[in-house]
Enzyme design. Structure first.
Site, PDB file in Angstrom:
ATOM      1  N   HIS A   1       0.857  -1.195   0.000  1.00  0.00           N
ATOM      2  CA  HIS A   1       0.000   0.000   0.000  1.00  0.00           C
ATOM      3  C   HIS A   1       0.892   1.242   0.000  1.00  0.00           C
ATOM      4  O   HIS A   1       1.914   1.276   0.686  1.00  0.00           O
ATOM      5  CB  HIS A   1      -0.911  -0.012   1.229  1.00  0.00           C
ATOM      6  CG  HIS A   1      -2.005   1.005   1.136  1.00  0.00           C
ATOM      7  ND1 HIS A   1      -1.780   2.349   1.315  1.00  0.00           N
ATOM      8  CD2 HIS A   1      -3.327   0.885   0.833  1.00  0.00           C
ATOM      9  CE1 HIS A   1      -2.914   3.004   1.140  1.00  0.00           C
ATOM     10  NE2 HIS A   1      -3.874   2.131   0.845  1.00  0.00           N
TER      11      HIS A   1
ATOM     12  N   GLU B   1      -4.121   1.103  -7.294  1.00  0.00           N
ATOM     13  CA  GLU B   1      -4.483   2.245  -6.456  1.00  0.00           C
ATOM     14  C   GLU B   1      -3.587   3.423  -6.807  1.00  0.00           C
ATOM     15  O   GLU B   1      -2.539   3.626  -6.170  1.00  0.00           O
ATOM     16  CB  GLU B   1      -4.272   1.909  -4.977  1.00  0.00           C
ATOM     17  CG  GLU B   1      -5.189   0.847  -4.438  1.00  0.00           C
ATOM     18  CD  GLU B   1      -5.530   1.115  -2.984  1.00  0.00           C
ATOM     19  OE1 GLU B   1      -6.717   1.235  -2.683  1.00  0.00           O
ATOM     20  OE2 GLU B   1      -4.616   1.235  -2.148  1.00  0.00           O
TER      21      GLU B   1
ATOM     22  N   GLY C   1      -7.855   9.086  -1.227  1.00  0.00           N
ATOM     23  CA  GLY C   1      -8.350  10.145  -0.328  1.00  0.00           C
ATOM     24  C   GLY C   1      -8.264  11.510  -0.978  1.00  0.00           C
ATOM     25  O   GLY C   1      -7.971  12.503  -0.309  1.00  0.00           O
TER      26      GLY C   1
HETATM   27  C1  PEP Z   1      -6.895   3.211   0.181  1.00  0.00           C
HETATM   28  O1  PEP Z   1      -6.070   3.916   0.748  1.00  0.00           O
HETATM   29  O2  PEP Z   1      -6.714   1.988   0.058  1.00  0.00           O
HETATM   30  C2  PEP Z   1      -8.077   3.867  -0.366  1.00  0.00           C
HETATM   31  C3  PEP Z   1      -8.678   3.300  -1.357  1.00  0.00           C
HETATM   32  O3  PEP Z   1      -8.477   5.037   0.220  1.00  0.00           O
HETATM   33  P1  PEP Z   1      -9.685   6.027  -0.208  1.00  0.00           P
HETATM   34  O4  PEP Z   1     -10.855   5.194  -0.602  1.00  0.00           O
HETATM   35  O5  PEP Z   1      -9.939   6.847   0.997  1.00  0.00           O
HETATM   36  O6  PEP Z   1      -9.183   6.832  -1.359  1.00  0.00           O
END
Ligand code: PEP
Length: 251
Positions: free
Chosen positions: A94, A166, A172
């Site tokens: 992550h 991601e 966020g």
């Molecule tokens: C994450 O950090 O895995 C994530 C998806 O966060 P958010 O949905 O808040 O963007």
């Protein structure tokens, strides 16, 4: 088509009361349902979450694991401990761990390996920064991050594993996401895996994460190469999380 996998990444949020109430309500709402839902609470609540969700379709995901099997590593948690406890998935790579904990590719590779060895399912998070996106490096970054596994452990390591795309700029964030662009990246990741193994590329779950909410979830999951969503912020509010589940599973 497989049921989409919805994972709530609670990060460093919640307390005992929050975990109890949230999971009680969620189990009640999902009674007798066979959805693919997972919750990733803080490690201190993993055991509680497993007990609470025992007779439901909810599976528990760890947010991290140590690279070592055992030994003098104060504060760490091993893959074997997670497995014994009843955890199913483990997040690795992550961006928050890569950035704040300076996690290196070498460590991520070791974590992937130890997760697999303990018959847990790794969720390998990959994705580019805003600067890399602007410089049109998205595909290179994603390819390097999946190649880390393929070149060192072989393509079979991706059997029964999950990739979470991601983009760091989308986590966020208020930057609007373009769903067609995300689909293209997912398709690129799948096509690269296909070069090695068609079956694995067809079956692998490639999730999307980054500001998913009840307004965009359905459209995101309509894309042919997006098989699940990883949700941070929006998963912390019970009503919002249930809204997302309802939209996706048509309940
Ligand atoms: C994450 O950090 O895995 C994530 C998806 O966060 P958010 O949905 O808040 O963007």
């Amino acid at each position: 088509m497989k049921k989409p996998l919805i994972i709530a990444n609670w990060k460093l949020n919640g307390n005992q009361y929050f975990v109890n109430i949230f999971l009680e309500k969620l189990c009640y709402k999902l009674k007798k349902k066979k959805y693919n839902i997972s919750i990733a609470p803080s490690s201190i609540y993993l055991n509680k979450a497993i007990q609470k969700t025992k007779n439901s379709c909810i599976k528990i995901c760890a947010q991290n694991v140590d690279i070592n099997k055992f030994g003098a590593f104060t504060g760490d948690i091993s893959a074997e401990m997670l497995k014994n406890m009843g955890v199913k998935y483990v997040l690795i790579g992550h961006s928050e761990r890569r950035i704040y904990h300076k996690e290196t590719n070498k460590e991520i590779l070791k974590k992937f390996e130890i997760i697999k060895r303990n018959n847990l399912i790794p969720i390998l998070c990959i994705g580019e920064t805003l600067k890399e996106k602007i410089n049109k490096k998205t595909k290179d970054i994603c390819l390097n991050q999946i190649n880390l596994i393929i070149k060192n452990l072989g393509i079979k390591a991706f059997k029964n594993s999950i990739i979470a795309y991601e983009p760091i700029w989308a986590i966020g964030s208020k930057i609007p996401i373009k769903i067609q662009e995300i689909q293209k990246v997912h398709n690129f990741i799948r096509s690269k895996i296909k070069l090695y193994n068609k079956k694995i590329s067809k079956n692998i779950i490639i999730q999307y994460g980054g500001s998913v909410n009840h307004k965009n979830a359905k459209q995101i999951l309509k894309q042919p190469d997006i098989n699940g969503i990883l949700i941070g912020n929006a998963s912390l509010n019970f009503n919002n999380f249930i809204k997302i589940i309802k939209i996706i599973y048509n309940i």
